[in-house]
Every structure is written in structure tokens, then in C-alpha cells.
Design a protein around this motif. Sequence first.
Motif, PDB file in Angstrom:
ATOM      1  N   VAL A 145      -0.675   7.675  62.605  1.00 32.19           N
ATOM      2  CA  VAL A 145      -1.563   8.382  63.521  1.00 32.19           C
ATOM      3  C   VAL A 145      -2.314   9.454  62.730  1.00 32.19           C
ATOM      4  O   VAL A 145      -1.690  10.213  61.981  1.00 32.19           O
ATOM      5  N   PRO A 146      -3.628   9.527  62.864  1.00 36.14           N
ATOM      6  CA  PRO A 146      -4.360  10.605  62.198  1.00 36.14           C
ATOM      7  C   PRO A 146      -3.826  11.965  62.650  1.00 36.14           C
ATOM      8  O   PRO A 146      -3.465  12.134  63.824  1.00 36.14           O
ATOM      9  N   THR A 147      -3.782  12.906  61.758  1.00 37.04           N
ATOM     10  CA  THR A 147      -3.210  14.220  62.086  1.00 37.04           C
ATOM     11  C   THR A 147      -3.941  14.878  63.257  1.00 37.04           C
ATOM     12  O   THR A 147      -3.314  15.612  64.022  1.00 37.04           O
ATOM     13  N   THR A 148      -5.207  14.593  63.419  1.00 37.17           N
ATOM     14  CA  THR A 148      -5.966  15.179  64.529  1.00 37.17           C
ATOM     15  C   THR A 148      -5.542  14.617  65.883  1.00 37.17           C
ATOM     16  O   THR A 148      -5.855  15.212  66.917  1.00 37.17           O
ATOM     17  N   ASP A 203      -8.269   6.983  72.201  1.00 39.14           N
ATOM     18  CA  ASP A 203      -8.417   6.655  70.781  1.00 39.14           C
ATOM     19  C   ASP A 203      -7.156   5.998  70.226  1.00 39.14           C
ATOM     20  O   ASP A 203      -7.209   5.336  69.186  1.00 39.14           O
ATOM     21  N   LEU A 204      -6.038   6.173  70.911  1.00 35.83           N
ATOM     22  CA  LEU A 204      -4.763   5.631  70.440  1.00 35.83           C
ATOM     23  C   LEU A 204      -4.274   4.425  71.235  1.00 35.83           C
ATOM     24  O   LEU A 204      -3.539   3.589  70.716  1.00 35.83           O
ATOM     25  N   ALA A 244      -1.921  14.491  70.723  1.00 35.41           N
ATOM     26  CA  ALA A 244      -2.207  13.560  71.820  1.00 35.41           C
ATOM     27  C   ALA A 244      -1.136  12.477  71.903  1.00 35.41           C
ATOM     28  O   ALA A 244      -0.717  12.096  72.998  1.00 35.41           O
ATOM     29  N   ALA A 245      -0.663  12.002  70.764  1.00 36.18           N
ATOM     30  CA  ALA A 245       0.399  10.998  70.744  1.00 36.18           C
ATOM     31  C   ALA A 245       1.683  11.563  71.351  1.00 36.18           C
ATOM     32  O   ALA A 245       2.355  10.885  72.134  1.00 36.18           O
ATOM     33  N   ARG A 246       2.009  12.803  71.005  1.00 35.24           N
ATOM     34  CA  ARG A 246       3.205  13.444  71.571  1.00 35.24           C
ATOM     35  C   ARG A 246       3.056  13.613  73.087  1.00 35.24           C
ATOM     36  O   ARG A 246       4.003  13.401  73.845  1.00 35.24           O
TER      37      ARG A 246
END
Length: 63
Positions: free
Chosen positions: A40-43, A22-23, A47-49
Amino acid sequence: MRIFLNTEKCQGHLRCMDLAPDLFDCDDLGYGVVRTTGPVPTTLEQAARHCAANCPERAISLR
């Protein structure tokens, strides 16, 4: 939080795309690209980290 991808460091392992489709996506040459242009959406922050921590080239940074 925003995602920044250093395209000069990216070697095309695409772990980011596997971990967070999604990212991240890939370009025509097989290198990673960020799909989001804004925050980045909080949800998806965790995943980004996870992607940043697992990039072997350390090409992903979060600010």
C-alpha cells in the motif's frame, strides 16, 4: 503494509470501496476486491487502516 481480503467473509457491504476507492473495487457480483497487488502506498496506509476497522465482517486484514 499489504491488504488481504478474505473473500469467504466478505458480504458485499462495500464500505471499503466507499472509504478508499483507490484501494478497493467490487467484482461483478458486488463483493469487494483489492485493487493493489503490492504494498500500500504510504499516502493510503491510513485509509487502509480505516477500511479494516470499518469492515463489519472483519474480512480485511493488514500485514
